[in-house]
Design a protein around this motif. Structure first.
Motif, PDB file in Angstrom:
ATOM      1  N   VAL A 187       0.782  -1.205   0.016  1.00  0.00           N
ATOM      2  CA  VAL A 187      -0.011   0.161   0.189  1.00  0.00           C
ATOM      3  C   VAL A 187       0.836   1.300  -0.207  1.00  0.00           C
ATOM      4  O   VAL A 187       0.491   2.295  -0.537  1.00  0.00           O
ATOM      5  CB  VAL A 187      -1.037  -0.147   1.297  1.00  0.00           C
ATOM      6  N   TYR A 211       5.643  -2.881   6.716  1.00  0.00           N
ATOM      7  CA  TYR A 211       4.249  -2.872   7.545  1.00  0.00           C
ATOM      8  C   TYR A 211       3.165  -2.582   6.749  1.00  0.00           C
ATOM      9  O   TYR A 211       3.234  -2.234   5.549  1.00  0.00           O
ATOM     10  CB  TYR A 211       4.259  -1.566   8.384  1.00  0.00           C
ATOM     11  N   CYS A 214      -0.306  -2.335  12.934  1.00  0.00           N
ATOM     12  CA  CYS A 214      -0.439  -1.323  14.013  1.00  0.00           C
ATOM     13  C   CYS A 214      -1.704  -1.092  14.303  1.00  0.00           C
ATOM     14  O   CYS A 214      -2.023  -0.237  15.499  1.00  0.00           O
ATOM     15  CB  CYS A 214       0.357   0.065  13.690  1.00  0.00           C
ATOM     16  N   HIS A 215      -2.702  -1.572  13.526  1.00  0.00           N
ATOM     17  CA  HIS A 215      -4.105  -0.899  13.783  1.00  0.00           C
ATOM     18  C   HIS A 215      -5.211  -2.257  13.827  1.00  0.00           C
ATOM     19  O   HIS A 215      -4.988  -3.126  12.789  1.00  0.00           O
ATOM     20  CB  HIS A 215      -4.691  -0.127  12.748  1.00  0.00           C
ATOM     21  N   PRO A 263      -0.089  -0.146  18.721  1.00  0.00           N
ATOM     22  CA  PRO A 263       0.279   1.280  18.976  1.00  0.00           C
ATOM     23  C   PRO A 263      -1.040   2.155  18.584  1.00  0.00           C
ATOM     24  O   PRO A 263      -1.252   3.239  18.828  1.00  0.00           O
ATOM     25  CB  PRO A 263       1.533   1.596  18.493  1.00  0.00           C
ATOM     26  N   GLY A 264      -1.308   1.630  17.038  1.00  0.00           N
ATOM     27  CA  GLY A 264      -2.671   2.602  16.976  1.00  0.00           C
ATOM     28  C   GLY A 264      -3.945   2.076  17.177  1.00  0.00           C
ATOM     29  O   GLY A 264      -4.207   0.968  17.651  1.00  0.00           O
ATOM     30  N   LEU A 279      -9.841   0.965  14.048  1.00  0.00           N
ATOM     31  CA  LEU A 279     -10.272   1.963  13.173  1.00  0.00           C
ATOM     32  C   LEU A 279     -11.837   1.953  12.515  1.00  0.00           C
ATOM     33  O   LEU A 279     -12.129   2.747  11.859  1.00  0.00           O
ATOM     34  CB  LEU A 279      -9.318   1.791  11.814  1.00  0.00           C
ATOM     35  N   TYR A 311      -8.488  13.259  15.245  1.00  0.00           N
ATOM     36  CA  TYR A 311      -7.402  12.237  15.334  1.00  0.00           C
ATOM     37  C   TYR A 311      -6.107  12.386  15.984  1.00  0.00           C
ATOM     38  O   TYR A 311      -5.560  13.620  16.294  1.00  0.00           O
ATOM     39  CB  TYR A 311      -7.145  11.659  13.995  1.00  0.00           C
ATOM     40  N   TRP A 312      -5.285  11.308  16.248  1.00  0.00           N
ATOM     41  CA  TRP A 312      -4.017  11.780  16.689  1.00  0.00           C
ATOM     42  C   TRP A 312      -4.080  12.177  18.270  1.00  0.00           C
ATOM     43  O   TRP A 312      -3.307  13.466  18.296  1.00  0.00           O
ATOM     44  CB  TRP A 312      -2.996  12.249  15.897  1.00  0.00           C
ATOM     45  N   LEU A 354      -9.189  13.196   8.505  1.00  0.00           N
ATOM     46  CA  LEU A 354      -8.822  11.620   8.263  1.00  0.00           C
ATOM     47  C   LEU A 354      -7.931  11.355   7.507  1.00  0.00           C
ATOM     48  O   LEU A 354      -7.160  10.367   7.629  1.00  0.00           O
ATOM     49  CB  LEU A 354     -10.225  10.876   8.152  1.00  0.00           C
ATOM     50  N   ALA A 410      -4.917  12.208   8.695  1.00  0.00           N
ATOM     51  CA  ALA A 410      -4.296  11.195   9.807  1.00  0.00           C
ATOM     52  C   ALA A 410      -3.825  10.023   9.151  1.00  0.00           C
ATOM     53  O   ALA A 410      -2.894   9.425   9.871  1.00  0.00           O
ATOM     54  CB  ALA A 410      -5.451  10.854  10.624  1.00  0.00           C
ATOM     55  N   ILE A 411      -4.305   9.535   7.990  1.00  0.00           N
ATOM     56  CA  ILE A 411      -3.995   8.295   7.299  1.00  0.00           C
ATOM     57  C   ILE A 411      -2.466   8.711   6.892  1.00  0.00           C
ATOM     58  O   ILE A 411      -1.479   7.729   6.802  1.00  0.00           O
ATOM     59  CB  ILE A 411      -4.652   7.540   6.357  1.00  0.00           C
ATOM     60  N   LEU A 413       1.364   6.708   6.514  1.00  0.00           N
ATOM     61  CA  LEU A 413       2.090   6.453   5.229  1.00  0.00           C
ATOM     62  C   LEU A 413       3.224   6.903   5.187  1.00  0.00           C
ATOM     63  O   LEU A 413       4.407   6.488   4.615  1.00  0.00           O
ATOM     64  CB  LEU A 413       1.038   6.789   4.186  1.00  0.00           C
ATOM     65  N   MET A 463       5.566   4.053   7.080  1.00  0.00           N
ATOM     66  CA  MET A 463       5.596   3.352   5.843  1.00  0.00           C
ATOM     67  C   MET A 463       6.607   3.950   4.680  1.00  0.00           C
ATOM     68  O   MET A 463       6.692   3.312   3.814  1.00  0.00           O
ATOM     69  CB  MET A 463       4.217   3.092   5.422  1.00  0.00           C
ATOM     70  N   TRP A 469      -1.718  10.603  -0.091  1.00  0.00           N
ATOM     71  CA  TRP A 469      -2.677  10.435  -1.052  1.00  0.00           C
ATOM     72  C   TRP A 469      -3.517  11.704  -1.074  1.00  0.00           C
ATOM     73  O   TRP A 469      -3.474  12.466  -0.204  1.00  0.00           O
ATOM     74  CB  TRP A 469      -3.580   9.118  -0.155  1.00  0.00           C
TER      75      TRP A 469
HETATM   76  C1  HEC Z   1       3.886   1.575  12.397  1.00  0.00           C
HETATM   77  C2  HEC Z   1       2.730   1.613  13.020  1.00  0.00           C
HETATM   78  C3  HEC Z   1       1.422   2.200  11.940  1.00  0.00           C
HETATM   79  C4  HEC Z   1       1.261   1.852  10.711  1.00  0.00           C
HETATM   80  C5  HEC Z   1       1.879   0.813   9.830  1.00  0.00           C
HETATM   81  C6  HEC Z   1       0.079   2.700  10.280  1.00  0.00           C
HETATM   82  N1  HEC Z   1      -0.555   3.305  11.522  1.00  0.00           N
HETATM   83 FE1  HEC Z   1      -2.088   4.677  11.702  1.00  0.00          FE
HETATM   84  N2  HEC Z   1      -1.471   5.237  13.459  1.00  0.00           N
HETATM   85  C7  HEC Z   1      -0.299   4.867  14.105  1.00  0.00           C
HETATM   86  C8  HEC Z   1      -0.094   5.304  15.416  1.00  0.00           C
HETATM   87  C9  HEC Z   1       0.771   5.336  16.673  1.00  0.00           C
HETATM   88  C10 HEC Z   1      -1.608   6.631  15.430  1.00  0.00           C
HETATM   89  C11 HEC Z   1      -1.608   7.448  16.460  1.00  0.00           C
HETATM   90  C12 HEC Z   1      -2.483   6.801  17.542  1.00  0.00           C
HETATM   91  C13 HEC Z   1      -3.893   7.014  17.137  1.00  0.00           C
HETATM   92  O1  HEC Z   1      -4.533   7.899  16.889  1.00  0.00           O
HETATM   93  O2  HEC Z   1      -4.405   5.793  16.745  1.00  0.00           O
HETATM   94  C14 HEC Z   1      -2.099   6.293  14.199  1.00  0.00           C
HETATM   95  C15 HEC Z   1      -3.159   7.128  13.926  1.00  0.00           C
HETATM   96  C16 HEC Z   1      -4.071   6.581  12.656  1.00  0.00           C
HETATM   97  C17 HEC Z   1      -5.413   7.229  12.656  1.00  0.00           C
HETATM   98  C18 HEC Z   1      -6.159   8.184  13.431  1.00  0.00           C
HETATM   99  C19 HEC Z   1      -6.855   7.311  14.490  1.00  0.00           C
HETATM  100  C20 HEC Z   1      -7.532   8.238  15.476  1.00  0.00           C
HETATM  101  O3  HEC Z   1      -8.702   7.947  16.002  1.00  0.00           O
HETATM  102  O4  HEC Z   1      -6.908   8.915  16.300  1.00  0.00           O
HETATM  103  C21 HEC Z   1      -5.791   6.654  11.399  1.00  0.00           C
HETATM  104  C22 HEC Z   1      -7.237   6.987  10.779  1.00  0.00           C
HETATM  105  C23 HEC Z   1      -4.782   5.588  10.903  1.00  0.00           C
HETATM  106  N3  HEC Z   1      -3.595   5.830  11.714  1.00  0.00           N
HETATM  107  C24 HEC Z   1      -5.094   5.191   9.646  1.00  0.00           C
HETATM  108  C25 HEC Z   1      -4.048   4.284   9.076  1.00  0.00           C
HETATM  109  C26 HEC Z   1      -3.813   3.457   7.917  1.00  0.00           C
HETATM  110  C27 HEC Z   1      -5.217   3.349   6.964  1.00  0.00           C
HETATM  111  C28 HEC Z   1      -2.874   2.595   7.897  1.00  0.00           C
HETATM  112  C29 HEC Z   1      -2.260   1.983   6.524  1.00  0.00           C
HETATM  113  C30 HEC Z   1      -2.157   2.737   5.389  1.00  0.00           C
HETATM  114  C31 HEC Z   1      -2.129   3.045   9.092  1.00  0.00           C
HETATM  115  N4  HEC Z   1      -2.655   3.838   9.936  1.00  0.00           N
HETATM  116  C32 HEC Z   1      -0.765   2.614   9.180  1.00  0.00           C
HETATM  117  C33 HEC Z   1       0.464   3.681  13.793  1.00  0.00           C
HETATM  118  C34 HEC Z   1       0.503   3.227  12.534  1.00  0.00           C
END
Ligand code: HEC
Ligand code: HEC
Length: 254
Positions: free
Chosen positions: A49, A57, A62-63, A76-77, A80, A89-90, A97, A100-101, A105, A109, A115
């Protein structure tokens, strides 16, 4: 951006044109037609992706999509399901949103370009996230308290710490001590490799312990660099962290 009902997306990249006479002995390659939701579900679990071979990853590293699906793993995340309707978010640092994604990335990643709302992958991911059942308080903002100012957690129970290593760290770092089964080559075998890289003649015992504290609490942020995600206070309590550091025998260091 709302992507529900976007047209079917073609999943397979390879298409062999086979005439009416068939494909001879060639294996038949089919174009898999899938809905945007199915495409998004596949992308969620696919490291490609990020469109770079450097990344190992997937989002699912992470989610959880749906709370509980990763068993007793500590990710850690945030889960969703419901994310599309959250007010921010965050931990309140981001209101959009897509942004946040894009943070994930980019920082974790190592994807070059963010995007846009028009990207097919983004539309598929949104469609997938929208399709997830948002039960209970899933649409409420998820608390996320990063620890900026570091302190030494109280020493704890090494047996609980061993389990915490499995639940929170082994997915990337592999087994404790050996690093066997690690996902990321750069992720050191814990704790031995990190301690070897920070030898006793150059670091005090407190400094060697604080390397672990800083990395886990800040991840790649606050000047540390790298692709490890930070663990917030909600994800890993100070007490649990103390158990983990006791399992690594970091309080006994000289
Ligand atoms: C290496 C770990 C990691 C990866 C890989 C990752 N994330 Fe995250 N993501 C996190 C962390 C840490 C946070 C901050 C904490 C949180 O708000 O969830 C976060 C936050 C988010 C949030 C905000 C969530 C909220 O309610 O605050 C979204 C949406 C999100 N990620 C989507 C994605 C998507 C879609 C992908 C894949 C394309 C992705 N993440 C890949 C670790 C990761
Ligand atoms: C999503 C993958 C991932 C998870 C989960 C993860 N790490 Fe890491 N960790 C890494 C990577 C990759 C590195 C290499 C440096 C970098 O890129 O940040 C690293 C580096 C480290 C380092 C070395 C820091 C240094 O400067 O030498 C320590 C210590 C560490 N991690 C501890 C932990 C602990 C403890 C846990 C569990 C609470 C954990 N990590 C969970 C990916 C991860």
């Amino acid at each position: 951006m709302r992507a529900r009902g976007v047209p079917a997306a073609a999943l397979a990249c390879a298409a062999l044109a086979c005439g009416a006479g068939g494909c001879g002995g060639d294996p038949e390659t089919k174009i898999v037609e899938a809905t945007a939701v199915e495409h998004g579900a596949a992308l969620f679990r696919d490291p490609s992706v990020a469109e770079t071979s450097f990344n190992r990853y997937s989002c699912a590293t992470c989610h959880e999509a749906i709370p509980g699906e990763a068993g007793d793993a500590i990710l850690p995340g945030a889960p969703l399901a419901g994310a599309v309707d959250r007010p921010h978010y965050w931990g309140g640092q981001e209101v959009d949103l897509l942004s946040a994604i894009n943070h994930c990335l980019y920082y974790f990643m190592t994807k070059d370009l963010p995007w846009t709302a028009e990207d097919e992958a983004a539309r598929a991911m949104f469609a997938y996230l929208e399709s997830l059942p948002a039960e209970g308080d899933a649409a409420e903002a998820v608390p996320f308290t990063p620890i900026y100012i570091l302190s030494r957690p109280p020493a704890g129970d090494p047996e609980r710490g061993a389990l915490l290593h499995e639940r929170a760290c082994a997915s990337c770092h592999g087994r404790a001590r050996s690093g066997e089964g690690r996902l990321v080559e750069r992720a050191p075998a814990l704790p031995d490799q990190t301690l070897d890289e920070h030898p006793r003649d150059r670091y005090t015992a407190v400094e060697r312990l604080l390397i672990f504290v800083e990395k886990v609490r800040h991840g790649g942020f606050v000047g540390y660099g790298g692709q490890m995600p930070p663990f917030s206070l909600e994800v890993l309590s100070e007490e649990e962290f103390g158990d983990l550091l006791s399992f690594y025998e970091l309080y006994e260091l000289r």
